[in-house]
Design a protein around this motif. Sequence first.
Motif, PDB file in Angstrom:
ATOM      1  N   GLY A   1      -0.885   0.888  -9.475  1.00 54.55           N
ATOM      2  CA  GLY A   1      -1.091  -0.434  -8.897  1.00 54.55           C
ATOM      3  C   GLY A   1      -2.560  -0.734  -8.730  1.00 54.55           C
ATOM      4  O   GLY A   1      -3.428   0.105  -8.992  1.00 54.55           O
ATOM      5  N   PRO A   2      -2.866  -1.954  -8.284  1.00 50.95           N
ATOM      6  CA  PRO A   2      -4.268  -2.366  -8.171  1.00 50.95           C
ATOM      7  C   PRO A   2      -5.081  -1.530  -7.187  1.00 50.95           C
ATOM      8  O   PRO A   2      -6.264  -1.271  -7.424  1.00 50.95           O
ATOM      9  CB  PRO A   2      -4.191  -3.826  -7.722  1.00 50.95           C
ATOM     10  N   LYS A   3      -4.480  -1.082  -6.104  1.00 50.00           N
ATOM     11  CA  LYS A   3      -5.205  -0.245  -5.140  1.00 50.00           C
ATOM     12  C   LYS A   3      -5.624   1.071  -5.787  1.00 50.00           C
ATOM     13  O   LYS A   3      -6.765   1.522  -5.639  1.00 50.00           O
ATOM     14  CB  LYS A   3      -4.333   0.033  -3.920  1.00 50.00           C
ATOM     15  N   ILE A   4      -4.718   1.695  -6.519  1.00 49.34           N
ATOM     16  CA  ILE A   4      -5.002   2.989  -7.160  1.00 49.34           C
ATOM     17  C   ILE A   4      -6.076   2.812  -8.230  1.00 49.34           C
ATOM     18  O   ILE A   4      -7.006   3.617  -8.327  1.00 49.34           O
ATOM     19  CB  ILE A   4      -3.714   3.605  -7.745  1.00 49.34           C
ATOM     20  N   SER A   5      -5.970   1.753  -9.008  1.00 49.29           N
ATOM     21  CA  SER A   5      -6.993   1.476 -10.023  1.00 49.29           C
ATOM     22  C   SER A   5      -8.346   1.215  -9.372  1.00 49.29           C
ATOM     23  O   SER A   5      -9.376   1.716  -9.835  1.00 49.29           O
ATOM     24  CB  SER A   5      -6.594   0.272 -10.881  1.00 49.29           C
ATOM     25  N   ARG A   6      -8.348   0.439  -8.286  1.00 58.72           N
ATOM     26  CA  ARG A   6      -9.601   0.103  -7.599  1.00 58.72           C
ATOM     27  C   ARG A   6     -10.279   1.351  -7.029  1.00 58.72           C
ATOM     28  O   ARG A   6     -11.481   1.535  -7.183  1.00 58.72           O
ATOM     29  CB  ARG A   6      -9.362  -0.924  -6.497  1.00 58.72           C
ATOM     30  N   LEU A   7      -9.508   2.219  -6.393  1.00 54.15           N
ATOM     31  CA  LEU A   7     -10.145   3.407  -5.819  1.00 54.15           C
ATOM     32  C   LEU A   7     -10.695   4.318  -6.910  1.00 54.15           C
ATOM     33  O   LEU A   7     -11.752   4.925  -6.739  1.00 54.15           O
ATOM     34  CB  LEU A   7      -9.232   4.138  -4.836  1.00 54.15           C
ATOM     35  N   ASN A   8     -10.023   4.410  -8.052  1.00 57.57           N
ATOM     36  CA  ASN A   8     -10.554   5.194  -9.165  1.00 57.57           C
ATOM     37  C   ASN A   8     -11.850   4.580  -9.698  1.00 57.57           C
ATOM     38  O   ASN A   8     -12.833   5.291  -9.931  1.00 57.57           O
ATOM     39  CB  ASN A   8      -9.521   5.323 -10.284  1.00 57.57           C
ATOM     40  N   ASN A   9     -11.865   3.257  -9.862  1.00 61.58           N
ATOM     41  CA  ASN A   9     -13.084   2.573 -10.323  1.00 61.58           C
ATOM     42  C   ASN A   9     -14.208   2.715  -9.307  1.00 61.58           C
ATOM     43  O   ASN A   9     -15.366   2.937  -9.677  1.00 61.58           O
ATOM     44  CB  ASN A   9     -12.808   1.097 -10.598  1.00 61.58           C
ATOM     45  N   ASP A  10     -13.886   2.575  -8.032  1.00 62.64           N
ATOM     46  CA  ASP A  10     -14.900   2.700  -6.983  1.00 62.64           C
ATOM     47  C   ASP A  10     -15.478   4.114  -6.931  1.00 62.64           C
ATOM     48  O   ASP A  10     -16.672   4.294  -6.680  1.00 62.64           O
ATOM     49  CB  ASP A  10     -14.325   2.329  -5.614  1.00 62.64           C
ATOM     50  N   LEU A  11     -14.643   5.110  -7.178  1.00 62.07           N
ATOM     51  CA  LEU A  11     -15.125   6.490  -7.183  1.00 62.07           C
ATOM     52  C   LEU A  11     -16.137   6.695  -8.307  1.00 62.07           C
ATOM     53  O   LEU A  11     -17.209   7.269  -8.092  1.00 62.07           O
ATOM     54  CB  LEU A  11     -13.957   7.473  -7.315  1.00 62.07           C
ATOM     55  N   VAL A  12     -15.812   6.215  -9.496  1.00 59.33           N
ATOM     56  CA  VAL A  12     -16.747   6.340 -10.620  1.00 59.33           C
ATOM     57  C   VAL A  12     -18.055   5.635 -10.286  1.00 59.33           C
ATOM     58  O   VAL A  12     -19.144   6.164 -10.544  1.00 59.33           O
ATOM     59  CB  VAL A  12     -16.133   5.791 -11.928  1.00 59.33           C
ATOM     60  N   GLU A  13     -17.979   4.467  -9.674  1.00 65.49           N
ATOM     61  CA  GLU A  13     -19.188   3.723  -9.307  1.00 65.49           C
ATOM     62  C   GLU A  13     -20.010   4.479  -8.267  1.00 65.49           C
ATOM     63  O   GLU A  13     -21.240   4.547  -8.357  1.00 65.49           O
ATOM     64  CB  GLU A  13     -18.816   2.332  -8.791  1.00 65.49           C
ATOM     65  N   GLN A  14     -19.351   5.066  -7.271  1.00 67.51           N
ATOM     66  CA  GLN A  14     -20.075   5.822  -6.260  1.00 67.51           C
ATOM     67  C   GLN A  14     -20.786   7.020  -6.893  1.00 67.51           C
ATOM     68  O   GLN A  14     -21.925   7.334  -6.552  1.00 67.51           O
ATOM     69  CB  GLN A  14     -19.159   6.286  -5.132  1.00 67.51           C
ATOM     70  N   VAL A  15     -20.130   7.678  -7.842  1.00 67.58           N
ATOM     71  CA  VAL A  15     -20.751   8.809  -8.535  1.00 67.58           C
ATOM     72  C   VAL A  15     -21.948   8.322  -9.357  1.00 67.58           C
ATOM     73  O   VAL A  15     -23.002   8.956  -9.363  1.00 67.58           O
ATOM     74  CB  VAL A  15     -19.724   9.537  -9.423  1.00 67.58           C
TER      75      VAL A  15
ATOM     76  N   ASN B   1       0.828  -1.195   0.000  1.00 69.78           N
ATOM     77  CA  ASN B   1       0.000   0.000   0.000  1.00 69.78           C
ATOM     78  C   ASN B   1       0.873   1.260   0.000  1.00 69.78           C
ATOM     79  O   ASN B   1       0.629   2.203  -0.748  1.00 69.78           O
ATOM     80  CB  ASN B   1      -0.922  -0.013   1.211  1.00 69.78           C
ATOM     81  N   LYS B   2       1.889   1.272   0.824  1.00 69.21           N
ATOM     82  CA  LYS B   2       2.787   2.430   0.915  1.00 69.21           C
ATOM     83  C   LYS B   2       3.508   2.649  -0.422  1.00 69.21           C
ATOM     84  O   LYS B   2       3.652   3.786  -0.873  1.00 69.21           O
ATOM     85  CB  LYS B   2       3.804   2.196   2.044  1.00 69.21           C
ATOM     86  N   LEU B   3       3.927   1.563  -1.046  1.00 69.53           N
ATOM     87  CA  LEU B   3       4.589   1.641  -2.345  1.00 69.53           C
ATOM     88  C   LEU B   3       3.643   2.212  -3.407  1.00 69.53           C
ATOM     89  O   LEU B   3       4.021   3.095  -4.185  1.00 69.53           O
ATOM     90  CB  LEU B   3       5.086   0.250  -2.746  1.00 69.53           C
ATOM     91  N   GLN B   4       2.401   1.724  -3.431  1.00 64.08           N
ATOM     92  CA  GLN B   4       1.423   2.228  -4.396  1.00 64.08           C
ATOM     93  C   GLN B   4       1.098   3.701  -4.140  1.00 64.08           C
ATOM     94  O   GLN B   4       0.929   4.470  -5.090  1.00 64.08           O
ATOM     95  CB  GLN B   4       0.135   1.397  -4.346  1.00 64.08           C
ATOM     96  N   ASN B   5       1.030   4.097  -2.876  1.00 61.67           N
ATOM     97  CA  ASN B   5       0.784   5.507  -2.547  1.00 61.67           C
ATOM     98  C   ASN B   5       1.909   6.400  -3.047  1.00 61.67           C
ATOM     99  O   ASN B   5       1.683   7.535  -3.448  1.00 61.67           O
ATOM    100  CB  ASN B   5       0.625   5.696  -1.037  1.00 61.67           C
ATOM    101  N   ARG B   6       3.111   5.891  -2.984  1.00 66.63           N
ATOM    102  CA  ARG B   6       4.271   6.675  -3.404  1.00 66.63           C
ATOM    103  C   ARG B   6       4.370   6.769  -4.923  1.00 66.63           C
ATOM    104  O   ARG B   6       4.625   7.825  -5.485  1.00 66.63           O
ATOM    105  CB  ARG B   6       5.543   6.042  -2.821  1.00 66.63           C
ATOM    106  N   LEU B   7       4.132   5.629  -5.601  1.00 66.32           N
ATOM    107  CA  LEU B   7       4.256   5.587  -7.060  1.00 66.32           C
ATOM    108  C   LEU B   7       2.960   5.959  -7.780  1.00 66.32           C
ATOM    109  O   LEU B   7       2.965   6.230  -8.974  1.00 66.32           O
ATOM    110  CB  LEU B   7       4.713   4.190  -7.507  1.00 66.32           C
ATOM    111  N   LEU B   8       1.844   5.913  -7.045  1.00 63.70           N
ATOM    112  CA  LEU B   8       0.517   6.208  -7.577  1.00 63.70           C
ATOM    113  C   LEU B   8       0.164   5.339  -8.781  1.00 63.70           C
ATOM    114  O   LEU B   8      -0.380   5.798  -9.781  1.00 63.70           O
ATOM    115  CB  LEU B   8       0.385   7.698  -7.910  1.00 63.70           C
TER     116      LEU B   8
END
Length: 164
Positions: free
Chosen positions: A57-71, A48-55
């Motif tokens: 990875g699967p976590k970053i993709s998932r949060l972007n997809n989840d945001l679109v779904e919430q909207v 998670n820390k690595l993905q936060n730094r590099l922006l």
Amino acid sequence: MKILIVGEFVYEMYANALFNAFKKLGEEVSSFELNKYSGSNAFSKFVNKLQNRLLVGPKISRLNNDLVEQVRVQKPELIFLYRTPQIYANTVIEIKKFGTKVFSYNNDNPFSGIPTLKYWRHYLKAAGFCDHNFVYRERNVSDFKKVGIENVSVLKSYYTRWRN
């Protein structure tokens, strides 16, 4: 107005303060908490820390997809991206297809090179698709204009009576 605040809801004086201010004004406010996308064990925390730094990875993709779904489900009229370097330009483009206005705010200087210029790549690309961008310092208004983003203005610090 239905407003969705997107950001890290860790500290009371940032996204939380904006959320509470809109709520106090009587707006219908909901949150998308980026800090909820973290691991629980040592390995997942490291990844998670690595993905936060590099922006990336699967976590970053998932949060972007989840945001679109919430909207898609909530259909807010306004989304306020509060310091969101992990939000992709394509995510903003998808969100706007729902007729939602998108504002961004960043209290850091994305042109400073801290932590790196590459760190701010998603934020700067996404800013070009936002309806309006708020920055903390006057200098960033001209920085944005130099890269072709005109819809930018300064939003200074605010006073929170219960905290200050």
